[in-house]
Design a protein around this motif. Sequence first.
Motif, mmCIF file in Angstrom:
data_model
loop_
_atom_site.group_PDB
_atom_site.id
_atom_site.type_symbol
_atom_site.label_atom_id
_atom_site.label_comp_id
_atom_site.label_asym_id
_atom_site.label_seq_id
_atom_site.Cartn_x
_atom_site.Cartn_y
_atom_site.Cartn_z
ATOM 1 N N THR A 26 0.633 -1.196 0.203
ATOM 2 C CA THR A 26 -0.047 -0.054 -0.044
ATOM 3 C C THR A 26 0.852 1.217 -0.127
ATOM 4 O O THR A 26 0.575 2.414 -0.681
ATOM 5 N N ALA A 27 2.028 1.121 0.845
ATOM 6 C CA ALA A 27 2.945 2.528 0.969
ATOM 7 C C ALA A 27 3.481 2.642 -0.404
ATOM 8 O O ALA A 27 3.678 3.907 -0.953
ATOM 9 N N GLU A 28 4.042 1.532 -1.291
ATOM 10 C CA GLU A 28 4.720 1.528 -2.655
ATOM 11 C C GLU A 28 3.531 2.225 -3.363
ATOM 12 O O GLU A 28 4.042 3.271 -4.192
ATOM 13 N N HIS A 29 2.436 2.026 -3.531
ATOM 14 C CA HIS A 29 1.359 2.508 -4.404
ATOM 15 C C HIS A 29 1.142 4.115 -3.956
ATOM 16 O O HIS A 29 1.238 4.834 -4.897
ATOM 17 N N LEU A 30 0.925 4.406 -2.550
ATOM 18 C CA LEU A 30 0.626 5.699 -2.300
ATOM 19 C C LEU A 30 1.748 6.650 -2.461
ATOM 20 O O LEU A 30 1.707 7.834 -2.838
ATOM 21 N N SER A 31 3.010 6.226 -2.381
ATOM 22 C CA SER A 31 4.193 6.958 -2.473
ATOM 23 C C SER A 31 4.356 7.482 -3.813
ATOM 24 O O SER A 31 5.049 8.626 -3.929
ATOM 25 N N LYS A 32 3.795 7.116 -4.756
ATOM 26 C CA LYS A 32 3.826 7.688 -6.143
ATOM 27 C C LYS A 32 3.016 8.866 -6.316
ATOM 28 O O LYS A 32 3.381 9.864 -7.102
ATOM 29 N N PHE A 33 2.163 9.355 -5.549
ATOM 30 C CA PHE A 33 1.212 10.434 -5.303
ATOM 31 C C PHE A 33 1.621 11.182 -4.133
ATOM 32 O O PHE A 33 0.667 12.142 -3.729
ATOM 33 N N SER A 34 2.527 10.875 -3.527
ATOM 34 C CA SER A 34 2.993 11.820 -2.082
ATOM 35 C C SER A 34 2.914 13.088 -2.307
ATOM 36 O O SER A 34 2.466 13.950 -1.364
ATOM 37 N N ASN A 35 3.512 13.662 -3.382
ATOM 38 C CA ASN A 35 3.596 15.171 -3.308
ATOM 39 C C ASN A 35 2.350 15.900 -3.364
ATOM 40 O O ASN A 35 1.978 16.664 -2.776
ATOM 41 N N ALA A 36 1.498 15.211 -4.487
ATOM 42 C CA ALA A 36 0.074 15.731 -4.526
ATOM 43 C C ALA A 36 -0.772 15.509 -3.295
ATOM 44 O O ALA A 36 -1.563 16.275 -2.660
ATOM 45 N N ALA A 37 -0.674 14.534 -2.681
ATOM 46 C CA ALA A 37 -1.369 13.883 -1.458
ATOM 47 C C ALA A 37 -0.936 15.001 -0.171
ATOM 48 O O ALA A 37 -1.993 15.363 0.703
ATOM 49 N N LYS A 38 0.162 15.326 -0.318
ATOM 50 C CA LYS A 38 0.776 16.263 1.024
ATOM 51 C C LYS A 38 0.011 17.637 0.633
ATOM 52 O O LYS A 38 -0.192 18.320 1.831
ATOM 53 N N LYS A 39 -0.336 18.107 -0.765
ATOM 54 C CA LYS A 39 -0.727 19.406 -0.803
ATOM 55 C C LYS A 39 -2.562 19.432 -0.498
ATOM 56 O O LYS A 39 -2.851 20.732 -0.391
ATOM 57 N N ARG A 40 -3.067 18.473 -0.499
ATOM 58 C CA ARG A 40 -4.422 18.632 -0.428
ATOM 59 C C ARG A 40 -5.007 18.897 0.817
ATOM 60 O O ARG A 40 -4.399 18.602 1.909
ATOM 61 N N TYR A 41 -6.178 19.440 0.566
ATOM 62 C CA TYR A 41 -7.016 19.995 1.837
ATOM 63 C C TYR A 41 -7.615 18.883 2.606
ATOM 64 O O TYR A 41 -7.749 18.857 3.705
ATOM 65 N N ASP A 42 -8.077 17.923 1.745
ATOM 66 C CA ASP A 42 -8.823 16.841 2.426
ATOM 67 C C ASP A 42 -7.854 15.646 2.727
ATOM 68 O O ASP A 42 -7.712 14.705 2.068
ATOM 69 N N ARG A 43 -7.173 15.666 3.776
ATOM 70 C CA ARG A 43 -6.136 14.603 4.277
ATOM 71 C C ARG A 43 -6.371 14.683 5.635
ATOM 72 O O ARG A 43 -7.186 15.273 6.631
ATOM 73 N N GLY A 44 -5.852 13.636 6.280
ATOM 74 C CA GLY A 44 -6.085 13.112 7.876
ATOM 75 C C GLY A 44 -4.469 13.663 8.551
ATOM 76 O O GLY A 44 -4.127 14.764 8.139
ATOM 77 N N GLN A 45 -4.335 13.222 9.597
ATOM 78 C CA GLN A 45 -3.097 13.575 10.631
ATOM 79 C C GLN A 45 -1.918 13.558 9.734
ATOM 80 O O GLN A 45 -0.776 14.010 9.987
ATOM 81 N N TYR A 46 -1.921 12.430 8.650
ATOM 82 C CA TYR A 46 -0.886 12.186 7.612
ATOM 83 C C TYR A 46 -1.219 12.158 6.173
ATOM 84 O O TYR A 46 -2.491 11.978 6.282
ATOM 85 N N TRP A 47 -0.469 12.484 5.453
ATOM 86 C CA TRP A 47 -0.878 12.464 3.712
ATOM 87 C C TRP A 47 -1.328 11.324 3.433
ATOM 88 O O TRP A 47 -2.152 11.337 2.414
ATOM 89 N N TRP A 48 -1.091 10.157 4.134
ATOM 90 C CA TRP A 48 -1.784 8.806 3.608
ATOM 91 C C TRP A 48 -2.963 8.576 4.089
ATOM 92 O O TRP A 48 -3.674 7.411 3.905
ATOM 93 N N GLU A 49 -3.461 9.376 5.044
ATOM 94 C CA GLU A 49 -4.768 9.156 5.659
ATOM 95 C C GLU A 49 -5.781 10.089 4.649
ATOM 96 O O GLU A 49 -5.478 10.955 4.335
ATOM 97 N N LEU A 50 -7.335 9.626 5.353
ATOM 98 C CA LEU A 50 -8.178 10.460 4.515
ATOM 99 C C LEU A 50 -8.726 11.490 5.758
ATOM 100 O O LEU A 50 -8.054 11.422 6.821
ATOM 101 N N ARG A 51 -9.754 12.430 5.135
ATOM 102 C CA ARG A 51 -10.107 13.437 6.055
ATOM 103 C C ARG A 51 -10.811 12.805 7.432
ATOM 104 O O ARG A 51 -11.182 11.815 7.248
ATOM 105 N N ALA A 52 -10.833 13.693 8.376
ATOM 106 C CA ALA A 52 -11.734 13.277 9.543
ATOM 107 C C ALA A 52 -12.982 13.094 9.249
ATOM 108 O O ALA A 52 -13.540 13.776 8.118
ATOM 109 N N CYS A 53 -13.710 12.371 9.485
ATOM 110 C CA CYS A 53 -15.000 11.791 9.474
ATOM 111 C C CYS A 53 -15.571 11.182 10.631
ATOM 112 O O CYS A 53 -15.015 10.115 10.954
ATOM 113 N N GLU A 54 -16.806 11.348 11.136
ATOM 114 C CA GLU A 54 -17.262 10.857 12.547
ATOM 115 C C GLU A 54 -18.061 9.592 12.123
ATOM 116 O O GLU A 54 -18.528 9.015 13.181
#
Length: 457
Positions: free
Chosen positions: A296-324
């Motif tokens: 999973t990390a290998e797949h997501l690492s290809k998109f790390s730069n864009a994932a770090k810039k997104r607004y809809d992210r969790g505590q870390y760039w590989w996480e999804l946004r907060a949702c109750e």
Amino acid sequence: DQLTLFDEEEKERINPFDWHSKSTGFGGIMEKGGFDVVIGNPPYVRQEMLGERFKLYAKSKFITFASTADLYVYFIEQSHKMLKKNGLYGIICSNKFIRSNYGKALRKFIETKVSLLALIDFGELPIFHKTGTFPVIILTQNKTTKLQKFTYAPIKRLDFQLLENEVKIIGKKLNNRSITGDKWSLASIEEIEIFEKMRTSSITLGTYVDYKIYSGIKTGLNKAFIIDKKTKDLIIGKNHFENELIKPFVQGDDIRKYNINFRNKFIIAIKYGWTNKNSDRSIEKWQWFKKNYPSTAEHLSKFSNAAKKRYDRGQYWWELRACEYYDKFEKTKIVFPDIAKESRMAYDKSGLYVGNTAYFISQDDLYLLGVLNSKLIYSYFKRNATVLGDPDKGGRLRWIYQDVIKIPIHSIDFNKPKEKAIHEKMVKLVDKMLELNKKKTALPQAQKETKSNEKSR
């Protein structure tokens, strides 16, 4: 002087015109009470282009102000200020104010400050070449009235000889009941009477489900987090345990009436806070993730730069946004798309995650599913919700939260045998529909086409 809100450069750019000034040649007319007739076709300027200074000015000057209102809204109010009492007004503009939230104050203005004579609605017809403006002609008289009586003409074609004759043929005579309250319901008197009966004998959907209606997931980067079956198989090929992070996924377009077209799409659902909850807090988080979930990390690492810039992210760039309500995706629910031409409610017991082009009701209720998919609810909703185009000619309805929660639902009184029997019959019919759709989905494509052809004969 309202112009003090603008600097000299902005005043020169907008070139304000003072109708009351004698130097313009209209001052005398305004001194006598205004114009007998005002007609117009205002410039189509979206609210994003108006700027904060103009909005500050509009807020101080117009009772029809809304922060998201387009420019034509203020043209309508200003035009009535320039009319004599009993003067006549006609304008062609966007019809979006009829159902939009930003049109609420303008609707109230028309309802209470003027006498509405006619609404001639062209829907999606191309009145203006290559411009999708959804035009409507509004005709009013500058006087208040306790009883509105007007013609509503939803134009369906442009190949007529005279618009006046077309309006006479298809126009409906409506009254106050059609334009009272937060939402206008431009239906026939007969339809309105049915809608009022529905409201008085029902509760709102919001109340019925305790407002447990939720929007789908917004990843902020679908190309990273939404994957196909091939990618999923590559990720879990060597490490089957990584499958715990991957959930079946559908978007609004996959959801049909009583059926969901699962297209082998999946979401990497690493929830907000998951990393800290599962890792040793003293170590570097990405290194921990790579070690424990390498594919999973290998797949997501290809998109790390864009994932770090997104607004809809969790505590870390590989996480999804907060949702109750992540847990509710995996429970039985009713799902529906945010845009559809009809009621397209489906039933999910398989734990599908839905994207942000869909909503779901966290409820295991086949009776409710049947009611929401009924022709009666569709007829009600298309007259009371936001519509993209003409609802009678395949216009797309916006099934958004603020409108959906107002749908009237008859709550069954199980102490009454007749109502209990209705509930049981509805549940049996819905069960049958679900079973038939399940069988249809299982058919080979050639057989599906044969069945469809037989149905259309």
